[in-house]
Design a protein around this motif. Structure first.
Motif, PDB file in Angstrom:
ATOM      1  N   VAL A 168       0.868  -1.184   0.000  1.00  0.00           N
ATOM      2  CA  VAL A 168       0.000   0.000   0.000  1.00  0.00           C
ATOM      3  C   VAL A 168       0.904   1.234   0.000  1.00  0.00           C
ATOM      4  O   VAL A 168       2.069   1.161   0.418  1.00  0.00           O
ATOM      5  CB  VAL A 168      -0.957   0.017   1.207  1.00  0.00           C
ATOM      6  N   PRO A 169       0.409   2.384  -0.478  1.00  0.00           N
ATOM      7  CA  PRO A 169       1.258   3.573  -0.612  1.00  0.00           C
ATOM      8  C   PRO A 169       2.041   3.932   0.648  1.00  0.00           C
ATOM      9  O   PRO A 169       3.227   4.271   0.567  1.00  0.00           O
ATOM     10  CB  PRO A 169       0.254   4.668  -0.989  1.00  0.00           C
ATOM     11  N   GLU A 170       1.377   3.861   1.808  1.00  0.00           N
ATOM     12  CA  GLU A 170       2.056   4.226   3.054  1.00  0.00           C
ATOM     13  C   GLU A 170       3.301   3.376   3.279  1.00  0.00           C
ATOM     14  O   GLU A 170       4.382   3.883   3.591  1.00  0.00           O
ATOM     15  CB  GLU A 170       1.096   4.082   4.235  1.00  0.00           C
ATOM     16  N   HIS A 171       3.159   2.064   3.083  1.00  0.00           N
ATOM     17  CA  HIS A 171       4.280   1.154   3.318  1.00  0.00           C
ATOM     18  C   HIS A 171       5.291   1.205   2.179  1.00  0.00           C
ATOM     19  O   HIS A 171       6.492   0.994   2.410  1.00  0.00           O
ATOM     20  CB  HIS A 171       3.773  -0.274   3.520  1.00  0.00           C
ATOM     21  N   ASN A 172       4.824   1.476   0.977  1.00  0.00           N
ATOM     22  CA  ASN A 172       5.771   1.584  -0.134  1.00  0.00           C
ATOM     23  C   ASN A 172       6.646   2.825   0.018  1.00  0.00           C
ATOM     24  O   ASN A 172       7.838   2.800  -0.294  1.00  0.00           O
ATOM     25  CB  ASN A 172       5.040   1.612  -1.473  1.00  0.00           C
ATOM     26  N   ASP A 173       6.046   3.919   0.488  1.00  0.00           N
ATOM     27  CA  ASP A 173       6.832   5.123   0.755  1.00  0.00           C
ATOM     28  C   ASP A 173       7.900   4.833   1.815  1.00  0.00           C
ATOM     29  O   ASP A 173       9.046   5.292   1.704  1.00  0.00           O
ATOM     30  CB  ASP A 173       5.928   6.262   1.226  1.00  0.00           C
ATOM     31  N   GLU A 174       7.512   4.072   2.837  1.00  0.00           N
ATOM     32  CA  GLU A 174       8.463   3.703   3.887  1.00  0.00           C
ATOM     33  C   GLU A 174       9.575   2.824   3.323  1.00  0.00           C
ATOM     34  O   GLU A 174      10.751   2.983   3.691  1.00  0.00           O
ATOM     35  CB  GLU A 174       7.739   2.965   5.014  1.00  0.00           C
ATOM     36  N   GLU A 175       9.213   1.895   2.428  1.00  0.00           N
ATOM     37  CA  GLU A 175      10.203   1.002   1.835  1.00  0.00           C
ATOM     38  C   GLU A 175      11.187   1.779   0.969  1.00  0.00           C
ATOM     39  O   GLU A 175      12.402   1.536   1.008  1.00  0.00           O
ATOM     40  CB  GLU A 175       9.496  -0.078   1.003  1.00  0.00           C
ATOM     41  N   ARG A 176      10.682   2.715   0.180  1.00  0.00           N
ATOM     42  CA  ARG A 176      11.557   3.536  -0.656  1.00  0.00           C
ATOM     43  C   ARG A 176      12.558   4.305   0.203  1.00  0.00           C
ATOM     44  O   ARG A 176      13.752   4.347  -0.107  1.00  0.00           O
ATOM     45  CB  ARG A 176      10.711   4.519  -1.473  1.00  0.00           C
ATOM     46  N   LEU A 177      12.069   4.909   1.280  1.00  0.00           N
ATOM     47  CA  LEU A 177      12.943   5.694   2.147  1.00  0.00           C
ATOM     48  C   LEU A 177      13.958   4.801   2.856  1.00  0.00           C
ATOM     49  O   LEU A 177      15.133   5.177   2.991  1.00  0.00           O
ATOM     50  CB  LEU A 177      12.102   6.454   3.175  1.00  0.00           C
ATOM     51  N   ALA A 178      13.518   3.618   3.282  1.00  0.00           N
ATOM     52  CA  ALA A 178      14.416   2.684   3.961  1.00  0.00           C
ATOM     53  C   ALA A 178      15.530   2.222   3.030  1.00  0.00           C
ATOM     54  O   ALA A 178      16.695   2.109   3.434  1.00  0.00           O
ATOM     55  CB  ALA A 178      13.632   1.484   4.486  1.00  0.00           C
ATOM     56  N   ILE A 179      15.183   1.943   1.764  1.00  0.00           N
ATOM     57  CA  ILE A 179      16.190   1.531   0.781  1.00  0.00           C
ATOM     58  C   ILE A 179      17.208   2.641   0.575  1.00  0.00           C
ATOM     59  O   ILE A 179      18.433   2.410   0.591  1.00  0.00           O
ATOM     60  CB  ILE A 179      15.519   1.155  -0.552  1.00  0.00           C
ATOM     61  N   PHE A 180      16.723   3.860   0.379  1.00  0.00           N
ATOM     62  CA  PHE A 180      17.616   4.993   0.146  1.00  0.00           C
ATOM     63  C   PHE A 180      18.575   5.175   1.317  1.00  0.00           C
ATOM     64  O   PHE A 180      19.800   5.298   1.126  1.00  0.00           O
ATOM     65  CB  PHE A 180      16.788   6.267  -0.059  1.00  0.00           C
ATOM     66  N   ARG A 181      18.045   5.174   2.519  1.00  0.00           N
ATOM     67  CA  ARG A 181      18.877   5.466   3.682  1.00  0.00           C
ATOM     68  C   ARG A 181      19.809   4.321   4.059  1.00  0.00           C
ATOM     69  O   ARG A 181      20.975   4.548   4.409  1.00  0.00           O
ATOM     70  CB  ARG A 181      17.986   5.849   4.873  1.00  0.00           C
ATOM     71  N   SER A 182      19.318   3.097   4.008  1.00  0.00           N
ATOM     72  CA  SER A 182      20.167   1.968   4.415  1.00  0.00           C
ATOM     73  C   SER A 182      21.323   1.767   3.445  1.00  0.00           C
ATOM     74  O   SER A 182      22.472   1.554   3.867  1.00  0.00           O
ATOM     75  CB  SER A 182      19.335   0.687   4.528  1.00  0.00           C
ATOM     76  N   VAL A 183      21.048   1.865   2.143  1.00  0.00           N
ATOM     77  CA  VAL A 183      22.120   1.681   1.161  1.00  0.00           C
ATOM     78  C   VAL A 183      23.037   2.903   1.137  1.00  0.00           C
ATOM     79  O   VAL A 183      24.242   2.782   0.918  1.00  0.00           O
ATOM     80  CB  VAL A 183      21.536   1.405  -0.238  1.00  0.00           C
ATOM     81  N   GLY A 184      22.484   4.081   1.398  1.00  0.00           N
ATOM     82  CA  GLY A 184      23.318   5.267   1.493  1.00  0.00           C
ATOM     83  C   GLY A 184      24.348   5.147   2.604  1.00  0.00           C
ATOM     84  O   GLY A 184      25.528   5.504   2.430  1.00  0.00           O
ATOM     85  N   LEU A 185      23.911   4.638   3.756  1.00  0.00           N
ATOM     86  CA  LEU A 185      24.833   4.421   4.871  1.00  0.00           C
ATOM     87  C   LEU A 185      25.910   3.408   4.508  1.00  0.00           C
ATOM     88  O   LEU A 185      27.096   3.596   4.826  1.00  0.00           O
ATOM     89  CB  LEU A 185      24.053   3.935   6.094  1.00  0.00           C
ATOM     90  N   LYS A 186      25.520   2.336   3.819  1.00  0.00           N
ATOM     91  CA  LYS A 186      26.499   1.328   3.403  1.00  0.00           C
ATOM     92  C   LYS A 186      27.522   1.927   2.438  1.00  0.00           C
ATOM     93  O   LYS A 186      28.702   1.562   2.457  1.00  0.00           O
ATOM     94  CB  LYS A 186      25.781   0.146   2.749  1.00  0.00           C
ATOM     95  N   ALA A 187      27.052   2.834   1.581  1.00  0.00           N
ATOM     96  CA  ALA A 187      27.959   3.479   0.635  1.00  0.00           C
ATOM     97  C   ALA A 187      29.002   4.319   1.372  1.00  0.00           C
ATOM     98  O   ALA A 187      30.187   4.324   1.009  1.00  0.00           O
ATOM     99  CB  ALA A 187      27.175   4.353  -0.341  1.00  0.00           C
ATOM    100  N   LEU A 188      28.566   5.042   2.419  1.00  0.00           N
ATOM    101  CA  LEU A 188      29.510   5.816   3.230  1.00  0.00           C
ATOM    102  C   LEU A 188      30.545   4.899   3.879  1.00  0.00           C
ATOM    103  O   LEU A 188      31.751   5.195   3.887  1.00  0.00           O
ATOM    104  CB  LEU A 188      28.763   6.574   4.321  1.00  0.00           C
ATOM    105  N   LEU A 189      30.068   3.790   4.394  1.00  0.00           N
ATOM    106  CA  LEU A 189      30.951   2.841   5.073  1.00  0.00           C
ATOM    107  C   LEU A 189      31.956   2.250   4.085  1.00  0.00           C
ATOM    108  O   LEU A 189      33.162   2.166   4.380  1.00  0.00           O
ATOM    109  CB  LEU A 189      30.112   1.734   5.716  1.00  0.00           C
TER     110      LEU A 189
END
Length: 317
Positions: free
Chosen positions: A111-132
């Motif tokens: 559903v849109p609410e959870h998909n928005d959360e998933e998009r943000l989680a992907i962006f932030r979690s992989v962004g952190l891994k990229a920094l590391l």
């Protein structure tokens, strides 16, 4: 195949000029409570599209147009897909053809609410891994990043001026999102492909998925399509190679600025002009532009047509 009467309807679409009238609050697609406004520009756009549509059908099928036809209309969010599909339905009715507008927005996996959360989680979690991975992660930088995340500005490119290392984070997150948006992990292409296949096979009743914005708002409704000649699928990702069983694919071209303005004007989502949504739209638009030359027809918002071969050549394809 077509009856002689229905063949005459398609021939009429080729011969006669169709004039559409602007309308307020017309039944749109099959999203719950979906109504649209057909403006004069939308009417003119579809009027200009019709002869190209008829010519492409003749080129592809000749006299053997399928009795059950699927036309898929794709484009960026806010590009006019729904109003264009509804106007096309009204135009088809003028020559005796019955259309039904099906919204692909009922077929994401979340559903849109959870998909928005998933998009943000992907962006932030992989962004952190990229920094590391780049050796750019420090506790001090994480503290700064956490403040940006709480403010919702960690995806804003302008923040890289104050935090140069943020570019690594944003670049990693953007790349991850590009592998998620509009892909099979996000969208249930199999379910939609089955619906289109059933329609083309002449199944008289389709069980269509409905989806609201909350987790408990998922259900199915039967739709009698025995007398429907054309299924008009309007969906951002209708141009994907993962979507099967479409007879014609039409791409509504738009700029990210036009898309964002439309989203803000209709207030479909909270934060429609936020840095994160802006970034998502940019990534999504780049994806759609790559897919555009695979469409049968490409049209700008002013009604002008874009040559698909020229589009492919510009992409080096």
């Amino acid at each position: 195949m077509l009856s002689p009467e229905k063949r005459a309807c398609w021939q009429a679409l080729q011969r006669q000029a169709i004039t559409l009238t602007p309308q307020e609050k017309v039944q749109g697609g099959d999203m719950p409570g979906d109504t649209v406004r057909i403006t004069a520009p939308v009417c003119r756009r579809v009027e200009k599209l019709l002869p190209h549509l008829a010519a492409k059908l003749e080129e592809k099928y000749g006299e053997y147009i399928p009795a059950k036809l699927v036309i898929a209309i794709s484009g960026g969010s806010g590009s006019g897909k729904t109003s264009g599909a509804v106007a096309l339905r009204e135009a088809l009715a003028q020559v005796g053809l019955t259309g039904y507008v099906l919204s692909g927005d009922n077929y994401p996996r979340r559903v849109p609410e959870h998909n928005d959360e998933e998009r943000l989680a992907i962006f932030r979690s992989v962004g952190l891994k990229a920094l590391l991975a780049a050796g750019a992660y420090t506790p001090e930088r994480f503290a700064a990043l956490q403040s940006l995340q709480k403010a919702g500005t960690d995806s804003d490119p302008q923040q890289c001026e104050a935090y140069p290392w943020l570019h690594i984070y944003q670049q990693g997150g953007r790349a991850a999102l590009a592998g998620y948006l509009g892909q099979v992990a996000e969208q249930d292409y199999d379910a939609l492909n089955e619906v289109l296949a059933q329609f083309r096979a002449g199944v008289p009743t389709l069980w269509l998925k409905r989806m609201g914005r909350k987790e408990w708002e998922r259900w199915y409704e039967p739709k009698d399509v025995a007398d429907v000649d054309v299924l008009l699928l309007e969906w951002t990702h209708a141009g994907s190679a993962d979507l099967k069983n479409a007879d014609l694919k039409v791409f509504f071209n738009s700029t990210p600025e036009e898309t964002r303005a439309c989203r803000v004007a209709r207030s479909r989502d909270a934060g429609a002009d936020s840095p994160f949504v802006t970034m998502v739209l940019e990534i999504e638009q780049a994806l759609l532009n790559r897919r555009a030359c695979d469409a049968d027809l490409i049209q700008n918002s002013d009604g002008t047509m874009i040559d698909t071969a020229a589009c492919a050549a510009a992409q080096g394809r």
